[in-house]
Design a protein around this motif. Structure first.
Motif, PDB file in Angstrom:
ATOM      1  N   ALA A 116     -24.377 -17.415  90.884  1.00  0.00           N
ATOM      2  CA  ALA A 116     -23.855 -18.139  89.719  1.00  0.00           C
ATOM      3  C   ALA A 116     -23.964 -17.302  88.457  1.00  0.00           C
ATOM      4  CB  ALA A 116     -24.615 -19.452  89.562  1.00  0.00           C
ATOM      5  N   ALA A 117     -25.024 -16.507  88.347  1.00  0.00           N
ATOM      6  CA  ALA A 117     -25.214 -15.691  87.146  1.00  0.00           C
ATOM      7  C   ALA A 117     -24.065 -14.710  86.947  1.00  0.00           C
ATOM      8  CB  ALA A 117     -26.537 -14.942  87.227  1.00  0.00           C
ATOM      9  N   SER A 118     -23.428 -14.298  88.034  1.00  0.00           N
ATOM     10  CA  SER A 118     -22.311 -13.365  87.923  1.00  0.00           C
ATOM     11  C   SER A 118     -21.186 -13.934  87.076  1.00  0.00           C
ATOM     12  CB  SER A 118     -21.770 -13.028  89.322  1.00  0.00           C
ATOM     13  OG  SER A 118     -22.793 -12.566  90.180  1.00  0.00           O
ATOM     14  N   TYR A 119     -21.030 -15.252  87.095  1.00  0.00           N
ATOM     15  CA  TYR A 119     -19.944 -15.904  86.365  1.00  0.00           C
ATOM     16  C   TYR A 119     -20.394 -16.405  84.994  1.00  0.00           C
ATOM     17  CZ  TYR A 119     -17.719 -15.710  90.896  1.00  0.00           C
ATOM     18  OH  TYR A 119     -17.193 -15.259  92.068  1.00  0.00           O
ATOM     19  N   LEU A 120     -21.706 -16.412  84.757  1.00  0.00           N
ATOM     20  CA  LEU A 120     -22.216 -16.885  83.476  1.00  0.00           C
ATOM     21  C   LEU A 120     -22.507 -15.745  82.507  1.00  0.00           C
ATOM     22  CD1 LEU A 120     -24.696 -19.607  84.806  1.00  0.00           C
ATOM     23  CD2 LEU A 120     -22.382 -19.950  83.913  1.00  0.00           C
ATOM     24  N   ILE A 121     -22.828 -14.565  83.027  1.00  0.00           N
ATOM     25  CA  ILE A 121     -23.200 -13.428  82.197  1.00  0.00           C
ATOM     26  C   ILE A 121     -21.986 -12.606  81.786  1.00  0.00           C
ATOM     27  CG2 ILE A 121     -24.494 -11.259  82.147  1.00  0.00           C
ATOM     28  CD1 ILE A 121     -26.549 -12.473  83.939  1.00  0.00           C
ATOM     29  N   PHE A 122     -21.031 -12.459  82.705  1.00  0.00           N
ATOM     30  CA  PHE A 122     -19.946 -11.513  82.498  1.00  0.00           C
ATOM     31  C   PHE A 122     -18.616 -12.215  82.227  1.00  0.00           C
ATOM     32  CE2 PHE A 122     -23.064  -9.497  85.276  1.00  0.00           C
ATOM     33  CZ  PHE A 122     -23.334  -8.336  84.563  1.00  0.00           C
ATOM     34  N   PRO A 123     -17.778 -11.641  81.373  1.00  0.00           N
ATOM     35  CA  PRO A 123     -16.446 -12.202  81.137  1.00  0.00           C
ATOM     36  C   PRO A 123     -15.549 -12.002  82.350  1.00  0.00           C
ATOM     37  CG  PRO A 123     -16.681 -10.108  80.003  1.00  0.00           C
ATOM     38  CD  PRO A 123     -18.040 -10.457  80.550  1.00  0.00           C
ATOM     39  N   ARG A 124     -14.439 -12.723  82.381  1.00  0.00           N
ATOM     40  CA  ARG A 124     -13.568 -12.704  83.548  1.00  0.00           C
ATOM     41  C   ARG A 124     -13.079 -11.302  83.899  1.00  0.00           C
ATOM     42  NH1 ARG A 124     -11.026 -15.938  86.581  1.00  0.00           N
ATOM     43  NH2 ARG A 124     -11.432 -17.798  85.365  1.00  0.00           N
ATOM     44  N   ARG A 125     -12.776 -10.484  82.900  1.00  0.00           N
ATOM     45  CA  ARG A 125     -12.203  -9.172  83.190  1.00  0.00           C
ATOM     46  C   ARG A 125     -13.161  -8.282  83.973  1.00  0.00           C
ATOM     47  NH1 ARG A 125     -14.077  -8.922  77.948  1.00  0.00           N
ATOM     48  NH2 ARG A 125     -15.407  -7.116  77.458  1.00  0.00           N
ATOM     49  N   LEU A 126     -14.466  -8.602  83.926  1.00  0.00           N
ATOM     50  CA  LEU A 126     -15.465  -7.800  84.634  1.00  0.00           C
ATOM     51  C   LEU A 126     -15.891  -8.428  85.960  1.00  0.00           C
ATOM     52  CD1 LEU A 126     -17.827  -6.700  81.708  1.00  0.00           C
ATOM     53  CD2 LEU A 126     -15.967  -5.415  82.756  1.00  0.00           C
ATOM     54  N   GLN A 127     -15.397  -9.620  86.256  1.00  0.00           N
ATOM     55  CA  GLN A 127     -15.884 -10.303  87.448  1.00  0.00           C
ATOM     56  C   GLN A 127     -15.502  -9.626  88.763  1.00  0.00           C
ATOM     57  OE1 GLN A 127     -14.852 -14.440  87.014  1.00  0.00           O
ATOM     58  NE2 GLN A 127     -16.305 -14.729  85.344  1.00  0.00           N
ATOM     59  N   PRO A 128     -14.286  -9.055  88.921  1.00  0.00           N
ATOM     60  CA  PRO A 128     -13.993  -8.365  90.191  1.00  0.00           C
ATOM     61  C   PRO A 128     -14.967  -7.224  90.512  1.00  0.00           C
ATOM     62  CG  PRO A 128     -11.956  -8.873  89.063  1.00  0.00           C
ATOM     63  CD  PRO A 128     -13.060  -9.203  88.107  1.00  0.00           C
ATOM     64  N   PRO A 129     -15.242  -6.282  89.585  1.00  0.00           N
ATOM     65  CA  PRO A 129     -16.221  -5.249  89.937  1.00  0.00           C
ATOM     66  C   PRO A 129     -17.632  -5.801  90.123  1.00  0.00           C
ATOM     67  CG  PRO A 129     -15.510  -5.014  87.637  1.00  0.00           C
ATOM     68  CD  PRO A 129     -14.597  -5.990  88.284  1.00  0.00           C
ATOM     69  N   ILE A 130     -17.978  -6.857  89.368  1.00  0.00           N
ATOM     70  CA  ILE A 130     -19.300  -7.460  89.572  1.00  0.00           C
ATOM     71  C   ILE A 130     -19.369  -8.105  90.953  1.00  0.00           C
ATOM     72  CG2 ILE A 130     -20.812  -9.329  88.812  1.00  0.00           C
ATOM     73  CD1 ILE A 130     -20.932  -6.797  87.109  1.00  0.00           C
ATOM     74  N   MET A 131     -18.271  -8.751  91.364  1.00  0.00           N
ATOM     75  CA  MET A 131     -18.231  -9.331  92.698  1.00  0.00           C
ATOM     76  C   MET A 131     -18.294  -8.272  93.790  1.00  0.00           C
ATOM     77  SD  MET A 131     -18.379 -12.547  93.182  1.00  0.00           S
ATOM     78  CE  MET A 131     -19.686 -12.536  91.962  1.00  0.00           C
ATOM     79  N   ALA A 132     -17.862  -7.052  93.465  1.00  0.00           N
ATOM     80  CA  ALA A 132     -18.016  -5.959  94.431  1.00  0.00           C
ATOM     81  C   ALA A 132     -19.496  -5.705  94.700  1.00  0.00           C
ATOM     82  CB  ALA A 132     -17.337  -4.696  93.901  1.00  0.00           C
ATOM     83  N   LEU A 133     -20.297  -5.729  93.630  1.00  0.00           N
ATOM     84  CA  LEU A 133     -21.745  -5.557  93.795  1.00  0.00           C
ATOM     85  C   LEU A 133     -22.344  -6.718  94.574  1.00  0.00           C
ATOM     86  CD1 LEU A 133     -24.446  -4.171  93.125  1.00  0.00           C
ATOM     87  CD2 LEU A 133     -24.449  -5.435  90.953  1.00  0.00           C
TER      88      LEU A 133
END
Length: 530
Positions: free
Chosen positions: A138-155
């Motif tokens: 859940a923190a992945s979607y609360l900390i980062f803006p949408r434009r960064l979510q694909p690379p964060i989801m890669a992690l």
């Protein structure tokens, strides 16, 4: 604690400001992800060392499986509960408690002197540690803006898939080089670090103590009965002959009744322990179904490869780890590429490519023989690693990235629960099919190895002749030859059963391809921001 936002972040009229990405939050986020990695790793880290744990604790063969089962049952209860607790306590408090409790439980597991102690401590480890998985998600979607979510989801996707893949390898090395107690002691230093980092650095949400006062104890009890009984049936059913065993049959009835009562409670309670309304969102519902199927492939094939190498090729834990590491290596290489592509390419296309690749990687194993080792298994494993990343990353973004931020925590628990249940259902089905198809193929092969078969007689005579120099002429050599032929038949039947299972998994993934067309491409606001 407060939720800070950047004063300079561009926002559209009527939309929420983008979350501010600061070094403090990035470090805190990596602590959350590492805690999630530990919790998932510990599901499989004991799988290649159960015989050593059994010997060290003087446990019976029927008892040792509970080292894994107790962990899984407890974890599957905590994962959906974590959404409620995270909203009530805040991410900071829940993760800190989870990481600290997981570390303490790991020490207790390492100090266990009996199988009963180990089962209790593993259940404690799974329950407390289970809170780290959806919390980090859940923190992945609360900390980062949408434009960064694909690379964060890669992690995140790499963490979720790599941890169970390398678990048996890491466990094998630790047990061979040190001893089985280090399977748990290895968590201590990272666990302390994750605990301290979470407590001092996590600052992106606030607790809602009023929610805790509306805690639905009955709903929790019903959920625990439902999920705990279901997980027990799935984990222990095949080993205990399914419903022929009275305990399995009773647990199945309890799971069914508990499930009915839990869903009634969830739909009628003023503040349900798990809010199921997220399934009204089509992207989340389809994404959850896809992650359920992905769990079958993730945990099922992570299980199948080592079983084949151990039972057919007679490899030890280290040799198995070196062979199956191919999938993890290709996941590691593919994750950043898929993360970048997800920002430019329709994620539905990437999901379709991943499902197709997963199906092909399974079909490539159809002609498997008892002689296959690293070279023959390389490309199916490599394609599986690439396909896992192509599925995991965009499915995460589609399922959770379109939800409003206030619903992400609860939905994250449900989403992770679906993956774990998919793995449990997949393993139960795989074990059952592997056993039944082995018996079927063994019976058919035995028909061609009858006393009246000239080929069988010649083969027996040749083997007996080669053994006669050691065992002497007569009945001993003939008996040993017959035993060897019987073992050859059994091994060939097992290999044919593996082929059947791989083809079935390929068909399942191919059948899921149309689901990719049912989701909407994420756009606008949801998750963490734009």
């Amino acid at each position: 604690m407060s939720t800070a936002t950047s004063p300079s972040a561009p926002t559209a009229p009527g939309s929420r400001p983008e979350p501010e990405v600061t070094p403090r939050r990035v470090i805190a986020y990596f602590a959350l992800v590492f805690g999630m990695f530990m919790a998932i790793l510990d599901i499989q880290i004991v799988s290649s060392s159960l015989s050593q744990i059994q010997a060290g604790l003087a446990a019976a063969p029927r008892e040792i499986s509970w080292v894994q089962t107790s962990y899984l049952i407890a974890e599957v209860i905590m994962i959906p509960l974590s959404g409620f607790l995270s909203r009530g306590l805040s991410t900071r408090v829940l993760f800190t408690i989870s990481a600290a409790g997981f570390t303490l439980a790991s020490v207790l597991c390492a100090m266990a002197t009996s199988i009963n102690q180990m089962i209790v401590f593993r259940a404690l480890q799974g329950f407390i540690g289970g809170g780290m998985i959806p919390t980090a998600f859940a923190a992945s979607y609360l900390i980062f803006p949408r434009r960064l979510q694909p690379p964060i989801m890669a992690l995140v996707g790499l963490t979720v898939t790599l941890a169970p893949t390398v678990g048996p390898t890491v466990g094998g090395y630790l047990t061979e080089l040190l001893n089985w107690r280090w399977l748990f002691l290895i968590n201590v230093v990272p666990g302390i670090a994750a605990t301290l980092l979470a407590w001092f650095l996590v600052d992106f949400d606030t607790p809602d103590y009023a929610l805790l006062r509306r805690f639905d104890g009955l709903g929790l009890a019903l959920m625990a009965v439902f999920l705990g009984s279901l997980e027990y049936v799935l984990e222990e059913g095949q080993a205990n002959d399914w419903f022929e065993d009275h305990m399995i049959a009773a647990a199945a009835v309890v799971a069914m009744l508990g499930g009915i009562a839990f869903f009634l409670r969830a739909f009628t309670a003023r503040t349900p322990i798990v809010d199921l309304s997220a399934f009204r969102d089509r992207n989340f519902a389809v994404g959850s179904l896809l992650t359920f199927v992905l769990g079958i492939g993730l945990y099922g094939l992570t299980y199948l490869y080592p079983v084949y190498l151990a039972r057919v090729r007679q490899m030890n834990a280290l040799e198995i780890g070196e062979t199956v590491f191919v999938t993890g290596a290709f996941m590691f290489l593919t994750a950043p590429v898929v993360g970048m592509l997800s920002r430019k390419v329709d994620p539905r296309r990437i999901i379709g490519l991943g499902l197709a690749g997963f199906a092909v990687s399974s079909f490539l194993l159809r002609p498997i023989t008892a002689d296959w080792v690293f070279d023959e298994l390389f490309w199916p494993q490599a394609l599986r690693g690439v396909s896992l990343m192509c599925c995991m990353i965009p499915i995460n973004v589609i399922a959770l990235g379109t939800l409003p931020p206030e619903r992400v925590k609860n939905a994250s628990g449900l989403f992770n629960l679906m993956r774990n249940l998919g793995g449990a259902v997949g393993l139960a089905g795989i074990n059952t099919m592997l056993q039944s198809r082995t018996d079927l193929h063994a019976a058919r092969l035995a028909e061609s190895v009858q006393w009246g078969s000239a080929v069988a007689q010649e083969r027996l005579a040749a083997i007996a002749g080669s053994l006669s120099s050691v065992l002497g002429q007569g009945g001993a050599a003939e008996t040993a030859a017959l035993a060897r032929v019987s073992a050859m038949v059994g091994r060939q039947a097992l290999v044919m059963a593996f082929s059947d299972v791989f083809v079935t998994l390929g068909l399942i993934f191919a059948a899921m391809l149309p689901l990719a067309l049912l989701v909407h491409r994420p756009k606008g606001e949801g998750g963490g921001g734009h």
